[in-house]
Write an enzyme that holds these catalytic residues in place. Structure first.
Site, PDB file in Angstrom:
ATOM      1  N   LEU B  37       0.821  -1.210   0.000  1.00 57.17           N
ATOM      2  CA  LEU B  37       0.000   0.000   0.000  1.00 57.17           C
ATOM      3  C   LEU B  37       0.858   1.264   0.000  1.00 57.17           C
ATOM      4  CD1 LEU B  37      -2.551  -0.964   2.818  1.00 57.17           C
ATOM      5  CD2 LEU B  37      -2.987  -0.950   0.344  1.00 57.17           C
ATOM      6  N   SER B  38       0.301   2.330  -0.479  1.00 58.66           N
ATOM      7  CA  SER B  38       0.916   3.648  -0.309  1.00 58.66           C
ATOM      8  C   SER B  38       1.106   3.878   1.197  1.00 58.66           C
ATOM      9  CB  SER B  38      -0.015   4.715  -0.897  1.00 58.66           C
ATOM     10  OG  SER B  38       0.522   6.001  -0.674  1.00 58.66           O
ATOM     11  N   GLY B  39       2.284   4.296   1.581  1.00 55.78           N
ATOM     12  CA  GLY B  39       2.548   4.546   3.005  1.00 55.78           C
ATOM     13  C   GLY B  39       2.978   3.315   3.785  1.00 55.78           C
ATOM     14  N   SER B  40       3.105   2.164   3.096  1.00 51.72           N
ATOM     15  CA  SER B  40       3.490   0.936   3.813  1.00 51.72           C
ATOM     16  C   SER B  40       4.973   0.929   4.160  1.00 51.72           C
ATOM     17  CB  SER B  40       3.130  -0.300   2.972  1.00 51.72           C
ATOM     18  OG  SER B  40       3.841  -0.296   1.750  1.00 51.72           O
ATOM     19  N   GLY B  41       5.760   1.756   3.480  1.00 55.26           N
ATOM     20  CA  GLY B  41       7.192   1.819   3.802  1.00 55.26           C
ATOM     21  C   GLY B  41       8.105   1.260   2.712  1.00 55.26           C
ATOM     22  N   LYS B  42       7.581   1.116   1.497  1.00 50.50           N
ATOM     23  CA  LYS B  42       8.379   0.553   0.401  1.00 50.50           C
ATOM     24  C   LYS B  42       9.631   1.392   0.120  1.00 50.50           C
ATOM     25  CE  LYS B  42       5.001   0.970  -2.541  1.00 50.50           C
ATOM     26  NZ  LYS B  42       4.033   1.561  -1.588  1.00 50.50           N
ATOM     27  N   SER B  43       9.424   2.684  -0.077  1.00 47.14           N
ATOM     28  CA  SER B  43      10.561   3.552  -0.422  1.00 47.14           C
ATOM     29  C   SER B  43      11.531   3.653   0.751  1.00 47.14           C
ATOM     30  CB  SER B  43      10.084   4.955  -0.808  1.00 47.14           C
ATOM     31  OG  SER B  43       9.377   4.890  -2.018  1.00 47.14           O
ATOM     32  N   SER B 110       1.999  -1.479  -7.138  1.00 52.31           N
ATOM     33  CA  SER B 110       1.776  -2.670  -7.984  1.00 52.31           C
ATOM     34  C   SER B 110       0.729  -3.594  -7.376  1.00 52.31           C
ATOM     35  CB  SER B 110       3.095  -3.405  -8.246  1.00 52.31           C
ATOM     36  OG  SER B 110       3.871  -3.602  -7.082  1.00 52.31           O
TER      37      SER B 110
END
Lengths: 206, 206
Positions: B37-43, B110
């Site tokens: 999700l957006s904000g999940s911490g991927k970046s 994605s």
């Protein structure tokens, strides 16, 4: 220029910069953009250069019309619009490679001045080296070589929109490098390019 | 799968292979595909990992939803069709990076299983490592973080097709790595990834 569709997006600047990656690799990065007729010798010189760079422990990668068209640009054909989008995408990919520290070797017919200038601007606006290499060869010589048999098919009308036959080629006006592949040896061509890379400080002198 | 439009194109195999470039760099390549999700911490985890890899003299490059959407995919929006094409293109770029010898760190929401599987197949068919990293975080936690204020806008109806709000997220069924970012420290997360890279022989043990 393609329209920016997505909003709410912002450039993320990570901690690791192009300069860091350049230190890791021991050389600078650039895009070498080989443009010229089909059969002019773009891939031949790019392959040879890649080998020489590898011997010098320099990381380069070839982006090739055929390879890219089987991958990321598989949904593009050869109409003027699709050619423009093809070159735009490749230009953006080359830029990502330069940002990674890699010397990108792009060989595409890329027949339109404006499309090549878009790619040049993409790089120069980001402070990246863009080196246009005009792989110059007369149409007669390219057609005589015809390594893929494409001119023959184009003359027979089996391929449409073929550059030099029924589609224009707009030669570079002031390319950084101008190779006359019907008059130079492959070794001469590669030496000219290496010299430019050294003069610009992209490679250290051997 | 996007239709192959151009005919008369054939893969060029140069003299310099992925193995040569791996020797030059001293490590193997792979795509790490961060999904969540957006904000999940991927970046956040990708940036941290990039720093650790750089300290170990490993060449990696982050492909980021926002960065790519300002460049090669600037002509794509957030419809299901555009999301699919976005992921397909990024998958092809990641593959080019792996071919270059670089560890590609792709962080994109994605949200669709099928799109991620297309990218996995692209890699696996070419004998390349594809490591799916599920950056898992409850919607509530991601929405509370809301680092870009996007959930707020989505709830207010100012952004449409927002994953988790009015667009689905299809969680990975069997990801190579499963991070619970609402329960783990960043250091723990990075250590898990490094261990997998070592176990697979992509990195030498430190």
């Amino acid at each position: 220029m393609a329209e920016q569709k997505a909003t709410n997006v912002h450039w993320h600047e990570g901690d690791i910069t192009r300069e860091h990656r350049g230190e890791l690799l021991g050389h600078k990065a650039a895009t070498l953009w080989f443009t010229g007729l089909s059969g002019s010798g773009k891939s031949t010189v790019a392959v040879e250069l890649e080998g020489i760079l590898s011997e010098r422990k320099v990381l380069s990668y070839r982006l090739d019309g055929d390879n890219v068209r089987l991958g990321i640009n598989r949904n593009l054909g050869f109409s003027a619009e699709d050619r423009t989008e093809n070159i735009r995408r490749v230009g953006e990919i080359a830029k990502l490679f330069v940002d990674t520290g890699v010397i990108a070797l792009s060989s595409f017919v890329s027949p339109y001045l404006e499309d090549r200038d878009v790619v040049r601007k993409l790089h120069e606006d980001a402070g990246m080296d863009f080196i246009e290499v005009f792989v110059d060869c007369s149409l007669a010589a390219a057609e005589e070589r015809d390594p893929k048999g494409l001119y023959k098919k184009a003359r027979a009308g089996e391929i449409k929109n073929f550059t030099g036959i029924d589609d224009p080629y707009e030669a570079p006006v002031n390319p950084e490098i101008h190779l006359h592949t019907d008059q130079m040896s492959l070794e001469e061509e590669v030496n000219i390019i290496i010299k430019v890379l050294e003069d610009r400080g992209i490679l250290s002198a051997a």
